[in-house]
Scaffold this active site. Structure first.
Site, PDB file in Angstrom:
ATOM      1  N   PHE A 142      45.589 -71.071  21.556  1.00  0.00           N
ATOM      2  CA  PHE A 142      45.189 -69.677  22.608  1.00  0.00           C
ATOM      3  C   PHE A 142      43.825 -69.176  22.018  1.00  0.00           C
ATOM      4  O   PHE A 142      44.144 -68.965  20.879  1.00  0.00           O
ATOM      5  CB  PHE A 142      46.491 -68.800  22.632  1.00  0.00           C
ATOM      6  CG  PHE A 142      46.043 -67.610  23.321  1.00  0.00           C
ATOM      7  CD1 PHE A 142      45.777 -67.517  24.781  1.00  0.00           C
ATOM      8  CD2 PHE A 142      45.871 -66.351  22.762  1.00  0.00           C
ATOM      9  CE1 PHE A 142      45.297 -66.575  25.566  1.00  0.00           C
ATOM     10  CE2 PHE A 142      45.587 -65.260  23.412  1.00  0.00           C
ATOM     11  CZ  PHE A 142      45.311 -65.299  24.772  1.00  0.00           C
ATOM     12  N   GLN A 143      42.940 -69.049  22.559  1.00  0.00           N
ATOM     13  CA  GLN A 143      41.710 -68.540  22.284  1.00  0.00           C
ATOM     14  C   GLN A 143      41.007 -69.149  21.078  1.00  0.00           C
ATOM     15  O   GLN A 143      39.882 -68.776  20.618  1.00  0.00           O
ATOM     16  CB  GLN A 143      41.965 -66.844  21.879  1.00  0.00           C
ATOM     17  CG  GLN A 143      42.106 -66.167  23.329  1.00  0.00           C
ATOM     18  CD  GLN A 143      41.593 -64.388  22.851  1.00  0.00           C
ATOM     19  OE1 GLN A 143      42.298 -64.095  21.766  1.00  0.00           O
ATOM     20  NE2 GLN A 143      41.048 -63.872  23.912  1.00  0.00           N
TER      21      GLN A 143
ATOM     22  N   ARG B  63       0.324 -59.971  28.866  1.00  0.00           N
ATOM     23  CA  ARG B  63       0.847 -59.341  30.237  1.00  0.00           C
ATOM     24  C   ARG B  63       1.227 -57.832  30.062  1.00  0.00           C
ATOM     25  O   ARG B  63       1.057 -57.151  30.653  1.00  0.00           O
ATOM     26  CB  ARG B  63       1.780 -60.285  30.736  1.00  0.00           C
ATOM     27  CG  ARG B  63       2.117 -59.739  32.386  1.00  0.00           C
ATOM     28  CD  ARG B  63       2.854 -60.937  33.287  1.00  0.00           C
ATOM     29  NE  ARG B  63       3.483 -60.139  34.063  1.00  0.00           N
ATOM     30  CZ  ARG B  63       4.573 -60.615  34.862  1.00  0.00           C
ATOM     31  NH1 ARG B  63       5.261 -61.863  34.389  1.00  0.00           N
ATOM     32  NH2 ARG B  63       5.158 -60.036  35.718  1.00  0.00           N
TER      33      ARG B  63
ATOM     34  N   PHE C 105       9.214 -57.473  37.333  1.00  0.00           N
ATOM     35  CA  PHE C 105       8.513 -58.554  36.342  1.00  0.00           C
ATOM     36  C   PHE C 105       8.579 -59.814  37.084  1.00  0.00           C
ATOM     37  O   PHE C 105       7.588 -60.627  37.186  1.00  0.00           O
ATOM     38  CB  PHE C 105       9.002 -58.443  35.221  1.00  0.00           C
ATOM     39  CG  PHE C 105       8.083 -58.983  34.155  1.00  0.00           C
ATOM     40  CD1 PHE C 105       7.296 -58.211  33.257  1.00  0.00           C
ATOM     41  CD2 PHE C 105       8.195 -60.458  33.622  1.00  0.00           C
ATOM     42  CE1 PHE C 105       6.520 -58.689  32.414  1.00  0.00           C
ATOM     43  CE2 PHE C 105       7.545 -60.917  32.698  1.00  0.00           C
ATOM     44  CZ  PHE C 105       6.578 -60.081  31.833  1.00  0.00           C
ATOM     45  N   ILE C 106       9.565 -60.248  37.563  1.00  0.00           N
ATOM     46  CA  ILE C 106       9.973 -61.730  38.226  1.00  0.00           C
ATOM     47  C   ILE C 106       9.176 -61.732  39.446  1.00  0.00           C
ATOM     48  O   ILE C 106       8.828 -62.620  40.066  1.00  0.00           O
ATOM     49  CB  ILE C 106      11.273 -62.045  38.316  1.00  0.00           C
ATOM     50  CG1 ILE C 106      12.122 -61.918  36.759  1.00  0.00           C
ATOM     51  CG2 ILE C 106      11.604 -63.477  38.816  1.00  0.00           C
ATOM     52  CD1 ILE C 106      11.507 -62.905  35.651  1.00  0.00           C
TER      53      ILE C 106
ATOM     54  N   GLU D  90      30.922 -56.624  23.635  1.00  0.00           N
ATOM     55  CA  GLU D  90      30.434 -57.064  22.530  1.00  0.00           C
ATOM     56  C   GLU D  90      28.941 -57.348  22.508  1.00  0.00           C
ATOM     57  O   GLU D  90      28.324 -57.214  21.513  1.00  0.00           O
ATOM     58  CB  GLU D  90      31.219 -58.422  21.872  1.00  0.00           C
ATOM     59  CG  GLU D  90      32.664 -58.252  21.617  1.00  0.00           C
ATOM     60  CD  GLU D  90      33.528 -58.269  22.835  1.00  0.00           C
ATOM     61  OE1 GLU D  90      33.017 -58.369  23.939  1.00  0.00           O
ATOM     62  OE2 GLU D  90      34.945 -58.541  22.364  1.00  0.00           O
TER      63      GLU D  90
ATOM     64  N   GLU E  71       5.760 -62.506  39.129  1.00  0.00           N
ATOM     65  CA  GLU E  71       5.434 -63.961  38.876  1.00  0.00           C
ATOM     66  C   GLU E  71       5.809 -64.901  40.363  1.00  0.00           C
ATOM     67  O   GLU E  71       5.090 -65.884  40.418  1.00  0.00           O
ATOM     68  CB  GLU E  71       6.596 -64.457  37.711  1.00  0.00           C
ATOM     69  CG  GLU E  71       6.420 -63.945  36.470  1.00  0.00           C
ATOM     70  CD  GLU E  71       7.412 -64.349  35.232  1.00  0.00           C
ATOM     71  OE1 GLU E  71       7.324 -63.850  34.134  1.00  0.00           O
ATOM     72  OE2 GLU E  71       8.336 -65.107  35.566  1.00  0.00           O
TER      73      GLU E  71
ATOM     74  N   VAL F 176      13.454 -54.645  28.995  1.00  0.00           N
ATOM     75  CA  VAL F 176      12.547 -55.795  29.147  1.00  0.00           C
ATOM     76  C   VAL F 176      12.246 -56.002  30.708  1.00  0.00           C
ATOM     77  O   VAL F 176      13.308 -55.697  31.549  1.00  0.00           O
ATOM     78  CB  VAL F 176      13.225 -57.135  28.700  1.00  0.00           C
ATOM     79  CG1 VAL F 176      12.670 -58.261  29.392  1.00  0.00           C
ATOM     80  CG2 VAL F 176      13.317 -57.064  27.283  1.00  0.00           C
TER      81      VAL F 176
END
Ligand code: FAD
Length: 590
Positions: free
Chosen positions: A115-116, A257, A470-471, A53, A474, A385
């Protein structure tokens, strides 16, 4: 006598009135009447079965960003609803209209720990401009109509939760939707007095610029005309990359950046900023805090949020630019303008110098050179991203009218592939690209199956550097150890896609890269080109502001040496050259 219709069918008739032709999602027990209605009305609305989804919601958001039309997604009670959240946040944060139709247990089971069953309204409260549960079958078309109006008006997400039993009920088939009444909002007119004040600021400034956000979409020609008339370099935000052609001489790219060298330098050194339709989050770091600042927005709540404001103009960006063109006299090109143009030319030469690099593992520039070569004038680039956002901003060429989008504000990985599905379903005749790193691609790669199922000729390009780069950068900048960023090496995503029915190419050399792009042209259906790249950090242009007043002079000198070695010239040197009249015509991109 009034005809009868199932409430779920009546709801879909409203979607048809609003021009919705596809809805993205997965079925579930709680959505049974809605699914039945999709089957009944398949000649007008296609239910696009995605494999998660979140992908459905991102497809809806991605198509809305490209087309301006509402995207529609469905999720069933409980897990289906929860999975939608990420895509809905993307739409809400980037201000595009999306409708989520959410299943719920039958009315008789609601609020009984069934249920759900879950209390869906509070969960969607933060991510919506409209969020309601339908109470009666008769309401269904009416509430959907209301939801769509609100999504368009407030440019955000509308959520309609529908208890399972209501859609099956027969109601009078007499609801007339409001779709035919819809009109685009009338944009506020600028106040001439404020426009004159703004023009005076630009005229008296030494280093003025235009900062273009996506609120200035549609004003491309006027912005370029103003830039030319008043000799103003332009900086764009990431979502506004396709608002000003990349090859326009005075387009410096973006600051931040996810940026280019001239964009960063020019924004930081400007002494006056015409800030047009943007809410760029990092202004404090990248726009000179002492610059005179003219802010143009249709939303007064934006004024002064991130920079002190000298003139605020509550008006449509395009109308302001046009009024400025009418009420201004030409401003001659000064050293600043010439240095900016030279900065861009110098940067572009640096970028182009890697286009044919044969170094392995491959650099990313040759990949983008191939993409730009193959891209049609109407191509749509859906970009993921991470480091790929930086590379896409720098190296993709949108000069011929190509469209570009990413997950701007919410910055969710796994955006490109779903957004490409939404774009390709909406524009079957256009060329659509999904450009992602291996991190983002592997979050949603199951939906290659959706591309195969619907025979979508999407060109998926995966930049496999085997890291969450990217991380990783950092962690480097903050002197941390690398933690959790290494990705499984040697993953053959293209081969995996072949196993799912796509055409795939594993690429490690420049020759293989060129061969893959040549063959991709003739592929029938989706293509996945997995390029095994190096893990070199994109040049950290955000660190290129070389100011000996605020930075250690030795560090600045070391930087200058390093960049000179690569052929990059700092803006301050170009300014000195320009002031002495030493900028040659070819340095200006003539
Ligand atoms: P929005 O935030 O949507 O703002 C648009 C503004 O225009 C709003 O204030 C709105 O009210 C106004 N508006 C709308 N219509 C009109 C109109 N007709 N007339 C006048 N005003 C109007 N972006 C960068 O630029 N640099 C970066 O370094 C950067 N880093 C990023 C890193 C990553 C990994 C990712 C994924 C994204 C990054 N972004 C970056 C994107 C950034 O987070 C924001 O999404 C972006 O800066 C916002 O762009 P915007 O201001 O154009 O759009």
């Amino acid at each position: 006598m009034v005809q009868k219709i199932n409430a779920a069918d009546a709801m879909l008739k409203v979607l048809e009135d609003w021009g919705v032709t596809q809805v993205y999602g997965l079925p579930g027990g709680s959505l049974d009447s809605t699914m039945n209605a999709f089957a009944n009305r398949r000649s007008t609305i296609e239910f696009v079965q995605v494999r998660h989804e979140e992908v459905g919601a991102l497809a809806a958001s991605g198509l809305a960003k490209i087309s301006g039309q509402i995207g529609v997604t469905v999720g069933s009670a409980g897990p289906g609803a929860v999975h939608l959240l990420n895509g809905l946040y993307d739409a809400q944060y980037d201000h595009v209209p999306v409708l989520a139709i959410v299943g719920q247990v039958p009315t008789g089971a609601m609020n009984t720990d069934y249920f759900q069953e879950m209390n869906e309204n509070p969960m969607f409260a933060d991510v919506s401009v409209y969020n309601r549960t339908v109470m009666t079958a008769e309401q269904m078309p009416h509430v959907i109509d209301e939801a769509i109006r609100q999504a368009y008006k407030y440019k955000g997400v509308a959520v309609v939760t529908i208890p399972k039993d209501l859609g099956w009920q027969e109601i009078a088939d007499d609801y007339v939707s409001s779709a035919h009444l819809y009109q685009k909002p009338i944009m506020p007119e600028p106040d001439p007095g404020r426009v004159d004040q703004a023009l005076a600021i630009l005229k008296n400034a030494q280093r003025p610029i235009i900062y273009v956000g996506q609120g200035a979409r549609g004003a491309t020609k006027d912005i370029m005309a103003l830039s030319e008339k008043l000799s103003l370099p332009i900086v764009v935000t990431a979502p506004a990359k396709d608002v000003v052609p990349d090859d326009y001489v005075a387009n410096m790219g973006s600051a931040g950046r996810v940026a280019s060298k001239p964009g960063v330098e020019i924004a930081r050194a400007a002494d006056a900023v015409l800030f047009l339709g943007s809410n760029f989050p990092f202004q404090a770091y990248f726009i000179n805090p002492d610059a005179k600042y003219i802010q143009v927005d249709i939303d007064a709540a934006q004024f002064g949020r991130r920079h002190t404001v000298d003139v605020a103009i509550l008006a449509d960006a395009k109308k302001v630019v046009r009024m400025m063109l009418d009420r201004s006299t030409p401003r001659p090109q000064n050293a600043w303008y010439k240095a900016a143009l030279a900065d861009k030319v110098n940067w572009q030469a640096w970028v182009d110098s890697f286009a044919e690099s044969t170094v392995t593992p491959l650099r990313v520039e040759p990949i983008f050179a191939q993409i730009n070569k193959m891209a049609t004038d109407d191509a749509i680039f859906q970009v993921d991203v991470g480091n790929v956002t930086i590379n896409g901003m720098r190296f993709l060429d949108t000069s011929r009218g190509q469209k570009f989008s990413t997950s701007g504000w919410y910055a969710t990985m796994g955006y490109a592939l779903p957004a490409a599905i939404g774009a390709q379903m909406t524009y079957p005749d256009k060329q659509v690209w999904a450009i992602a790193g291996d991190g983002g691609f592997s979050m949603v790669m199951q939906d290659i199956i959706t591309e195969v199922k619907y025979k979508l000729p999407i060109i998926n390009v995966v930049l496999s550097n085997e890291s969450l780069g990217f991380i990783e950068a950092e962690q480097d900048d903050t002197k941390q150890v690398h933690s959790g960023v290494a990705l499984q090496p040697g993953m053959r995503y293209a081969d995996a896609a072949v196993a799912l029915g796509a055409t795939g190419f594993e690429v490690t050399t420049l020759d293989e890269l060129k061969a893959a792009f040549a063959a991709a042209k003739d592929a029938d259906g989706p293509v996945v080109i997995n390029v095994h790249t190096n893990n070199e950090r994109p040049l950290p242009v955000e660190q290129l502001v070389l100011d000996t007043k605020t930075q250690d002079p030795d560090a600045v000198a070391a930087f200058v040496k390093k960049y000179h070695a690569q052929g990059l010239i700092p803006l301050r040197e170009l300014l000195e050259q320009a002031a002495k009249g030493e900028i040659a015509p070819e340095q200006l991109g003539d």
